[in-house]
Scaffold this motif. Structure first.
Motif, PDB file in Angstrom:
ATOM      1  N   ARG A 188       0.854  -1.177   0.000  1.00  0.00           N
ATOM      2  CA  ARG A 188       0.000   0.000   0.000  1.00  0.00           C
ATOM      3  C   ARG A 188       0.901   1.243   0.000  1.00  0.00           C
ATOM      4  O   ARG A 188       1.313   1.747   1.027  1.00  0.00           O
ATOM      5  CB  ARG A 188      -0.906  -0.005   1.227  1.00  0.00           C
ATOM      6  N   ALA A 190       1.357   5.200  -1.035  1.00  0.00           N
ATOM      7  CA  ALA A 190       0.461   6.362  -1.128  1.00  0.00           C
ATOM      8  C   ALA A 190       0.580   7.038  -2.487  1.00  0.00           C
ATOM      9  O   ALA A 190       1.347   7.988  -2.681  1.00  0.00           O
ATOM     10  CB  ALA A 190       0.772   7.345  -0.008  1.00  0.00           C
ATOM     11  N   ILE A 194      -3.774   4.183  -5.421  1.00  0.00           N
ATOM     12  CA  ILE A 194      -4.255   3.622  -4.158  1.00  0.00           C
ATOM     13  C   ILE A 194      -5.413   4.459  -3.618  1.00  0.00           C
ATOM     14  O   ILE A 194      -6.395   3.919  -3.083  1.00  0.00           O
ATOM     15  CB  ILE A 194      -3.106   3.535  -3.132  1.00  0.00           C
ATOM     16  N   SER A 216      -7.317  -0.319   6.325  1.00  0.00           N
ATOM     17  CA  SER A 216      -6.187  -0.719   5.509  1.00  0.00           C
ATOM     18  C   SER A 216      -4.866  -0.503   6.243  1.00  0.00           C
ATOM     19  O   SER A 216      -3.994  -1.382   6.271  1.00  0.00           O
ATOM     20  CB  SER A 216      -6.182   0.058   4.185  1.00  0.00           C
ATOM     21  N   VAL A 217      -4.731   0.652   6.854  1.00  0.00           N
ATOM     22  CA  VAL A 217      -3.508   0.971   7.604  1.00  0.00           C
ATOM     23  C   VAL A 217      -3.318  -0.012   8.759  1.00  0.00           C
ATOM     24  O   VAL A 217      -2.191  -0.447   9.044  1.00  0.00           O
ATOM     25  CB  VAL A 217      -3.552   2.427   8.113  1.00  0.00           C
ATOM     26  N   TYR A 225       0.896   3.794   5.197  1.00  0.00           N
ATOM     27  CA  TYR A 225       1.179   3.541   3.790  1.00  0.00           C
ATOM     28  C   TYR A 225       2.637   3.911   3.517  1.00  0.00           C
ATOM     29  O   TYR A 225       3.205   4.795   4.161  1.00  0.00           O
ATOM     30  CB  TYR A 225       0.272   4.376   2.896  1.00  0.00           C
ATOM     31  N   TYR A 257       3.162  -6.073   4.999  1.00  0.00           N
ATOM     32  CA  TYR A 257       1.727  -6.319   4.782  1.00  0.00           C
ATOM     33  C   TYR A 257       1.426  -7.777   4.413  1.00  0.00           C
ATOM     34  O   TYR A 257       0.524  -8.402   4.980  1.00  0.00           O
ATOM     35  CB  TYR A 257       1.211  -5.382   3.693  1.00  0.00           C
TER      36      TYR A 257
END
Length: 261
Positions: A188, A190, A194, A216-217, A225, A257
């Motif tokens: 992910r 930035a 995204i 998501s974070v 991100y 991730y």
């Protein structure tokens, strides 16, 4: 650390986007002459201006990657302007979100042409020169979806996976010529892409965008991100002389991730 690539020539596809722009700027900072390719002229100009402000050397090519017939013309122009390409960064835009079923075959064909066949054609145009000079770097930017398929990005998951098989096969074919071929996976990061995917997910699930981003974070061990610059640093290392014994690899830049080994 001296990466020993000053004076080399790079071609970066998708150089107007968040990842491509960052990669182009980082290579230029290392003394690489960078040919910037993208279909978006304004984005190309912005990347070029940033490089030139920092004293770097670049040229721009407005290039629709789906037009495979244009590959030879563009590469020939780059060779005339800068010399032969030593570093090729295959970085393409992603297809629209989709499920795995119910997508028109023509859409699949169009995206396959733009994301896969174009990359193969451009690489095939440049590769003989790399092999003859006994030095080259082919780096293909992919997606974490090739490790853990991402929901509602079925076309991306499938098409990017095909380039992994191609890259791994190619790496063995050209290794003895001191040409390395690697794949790099963003988690992910930035970028506007995204952001777009987060917005689409929020709309699809009828949830607030902030909640989608927070969720998501929370799935990323580093709890944030990544930045395009962090991704570009790894690409630049793979392009360097310092990574001369790395080939056929898949390198993740994802803040931890992906949970698989």
């Amino acid at each position: 650390m001296d990466l020993k690539i000053s004076g080399r020539v790079a071609l970066v596809l998708g150089a107007g986007g968040g990842l491509g722009s960052a990669i182009s700027r980082q290579l230029a900072q290392e003394g690489v002459s960078v040919a910037l390719a993208d279909v978006d002229e304004q984005a190309l100009a912005a990347t070029a201006a940033s490089i030139e402000e920092d004293g770097g050397r670049c040229i721009t090519h407005c290039w629709e990657l789906g037009d495979r017939a244009a590959a030879d013309r563009h590469v020939s122009q780059i060779e005339q302007q800068f010399g032969p390409v030593d570093i090729l960064v295959n970085n393409t835009g992603g297809p629209p979100p989709s499920e795995a079923s119910g997508v028109d075959p023509e859409v699949w064909a169009k995206q396959f042409n733009a994301m896969v066949l174009s990359v193969i054609a451009i690489t095939d145009r440049i590769l003989p020169g790399m092999r003859a000079r006994k030095w080259g770097r082919v780096i293909t930017s992919s997606s974490s979806g090739i490790i853990a398929p991402i929901p509602n990005l079925a076309m991306s998951n499938a098409l990017r996976m095909s380039l992994v098989g191609w890259s791994k096969s190619l790496a063995r074919e050209v290794a003895a010529d001191n040409v390395t071929v690697n794949v790099i996976l963003p988690g992910r990061i930035a970028t506007s892409r995204i952001r777009y995917l987060d917005v689409m997910k929020a709309e699809r699930q009828n949830r607030p965008l902030d909640a989608v981003i927070s969720e998501s974070v929370a799935s990323i061990p580093m709890a944030r991100y990544g930045t395009p610059a962090e991704y570009a640093d790894v690409v630049t290392f793979l392009a360097s002389e310092r990574a001369s014994y790395m080939t056929g690899s898949i390198v993740r830049v994802d803040g931890g991730y992906l949970q698989s080994v």
